[in-house]
Design an enzyme around this catalytic site. Sequence first.
Site, PDB file in Angstrom:
ATOM      1  N   ARG A  28      33.687   6.738  -2.545  1.00  0.00           N
ATOM      2  CA  ARG A  28      33.492   5.459  -3.246  1.00  0.00           C
ATOM      3  C   ARG A  28      33.371   5.710  -4.751  1.00  0.00           C
ATOM      4  O   ARG A  28      32.450   6.395  -5.192  1.00  0.00           O
ATOM      5  CB  ARG A  28      32.211   4.765  -2.753  1.00  0.00           C
ATOM      6  CG  ARG A  28      32.238   4.340  -1.302  1.00  0.00           C
ATOM      7  CD  ARG A  28      30.829   4.044  -0.776  1.00  0.00           C
ATOM      8  NE  ARG A  28      30.125   3.047  -1.543  1.00  0.00           N
ATOM      9  CZ  ARG A  28      30.216   1.726  -1.321  1.00  0.00           C
ATOM     10  NH1 ARG A  28      31.002   1.277  -0.364  1.00  0.00           N
ATOM     11  NH2 ARG A  28      29.515   0.873  -2.047  1.00  0.00           N
TER      12      ARG A  28
ATOM     13  N   GLU B 214      21.896  10.002  13.984  1.00  0.00           N
ATOM     14  CA  GLU B 214      21.483  10.094  15.376  1.00  0.00           C
ATOM     15  C   GLU B 214      20.361  11.114  15.561  1.00  0.00           C
ATOM     16  O   GLU B 214      19.382  10.854  16.270  1.00  0.00           O
ATOM     17  CB  GLU B 214      22.674  10.466  16.268  1.00  0.00           C
ATOM     18  CG  GLU B 214      23.779   9.419  16.288  1.00  0.00           C
ATOM     19  CD  GLU B 214      24.854   9.675  15.250  1.00  0.00           C
ATOM     20  OE1 GLU B 214      26.021   9.350  15.516  1.00  0.00           O
ATOM     21  OE2 GLU B 214      24.532  10.208  14.154  1.00  0.00           O
TER      22      GLU B 214
ATOM     23  N   THR C   3      35.462   3.402 -24.071  1.00  0.00           N
ATOM     24  CA  THR C   3      34.154   2.811 -23.802  1.00  0.00           C
ATOM     25  C   THR C   3      33.043   3.711 -24.313  1.00  0.00           C
ATOM     26  O   THR C   3      32.055   3.247 -24.894  1.00  0.00           O
ATOM     27  CB  THR C   3      33.978   2.561 -22.290  1.00  0.00           C
ATOM     28  OG1 THR C   3      34.956   1.620 -21.854  1.00  0.00           O
ATOM     29  CG2 THR C   3      32.594   2.020 -21.981  1.00  0.00           C
TER      30      THR C   3
END
Length: 363
Positions: A287, A46, A190
């Site tokens: 996230r 904003e 991995t």
Amino acid sequence: MRGAIALARRGLGNVWPNPAVGCVIVNDGRVVGRGWTQPGGRPHAETEAIKRAGAATQGATAYVTLEPCAHSGKTPPCADALVNAGIKRVVIATTDPDPRTAGRGVQKLMNAGIDVSQGVLEVDAKYLNAGFFNLINKQKPMFSLKVAASKDGCITSSPGTKTDITGTVARNMGQMLRASHDAVLFGIGTLLADDPRYTCRLPGMIDATPVRILLDGQLRIPLDAKILNTLDKGELWIFTSSARDIDKSSALEDMGVRVIVAEELDNNSRPSLGWLAGHLGAEGMTRVLVEAGGGINRAFWEAGLVDRIYWFEAPIELGQGCVEVLGELNSRMPGQPWLINNFTEVDKRTLGVDTYMVYEKCT
């Protein structure tokens, strides 16, 4: 509002612990200001839009993807900024679940005589900031499983090997996903098999590399691993089960690695994923992209921590002996019941020769 949501996406992966917000200011049918949450979470959308609009904010309408904040932190409340800018109408996609603002931002605007509309493209706005909503409501980030699989549901041709499955377009999309998350998580298996860097390799986006999170219970990472040469591109956090190897831990920390000894372990003496989720939530992460092998995938699935799945399917079959997405579970094909019964498909598209599908956890 669609424009504001598009602007908000620019903040994904670089504004945590804040939400990614977009704002468009319109006056007399013309866009006079645009803003989105800046890296690090401030300035807010904003205030950025107000600054760009200047005097044109007088009597204007502001379209905001999330209820303007009502509390003072490192910046003053955005609700106050809109009032002081002379905005006459505010259109909000969805309310803010943060108890410091929830409903209070709207009330501040209404108390100042501003006309407020709510719920415009609310579903889209909530999808965009699902990680932030997770953090506020569940005190943990949203965990998304990223899978690149063959038609027969495998991620590599045999254990301990690396198999290129998807094409260039799908791999580029995977890089974009990495850049849009606060962190990418993987296991020591991995790392030992592939020696990956987990950077964002798209042109001009190396600085979008997220925090790299390595689950390494016994601190087996080699000190010459390639990822240790990229610490200037993004942080590396290693979660381990033991602090016994003091010399190696100190050497890693001297390089700039953050070594974190888990306070809770699972039955296999590895960092508890439940504890990990809470710890990352306490760090403010919203996230996390799980980009790992079958063992880590299965552990997150069985712990009930997978909130979203990004599934890239290649038009090939790897055949007998290949490593499935979730190891011992029946993970063959995204159309199988293990996925369909718990998730709903929210997106499907073609990327080159591959198919890209997004699944959202059913609520």
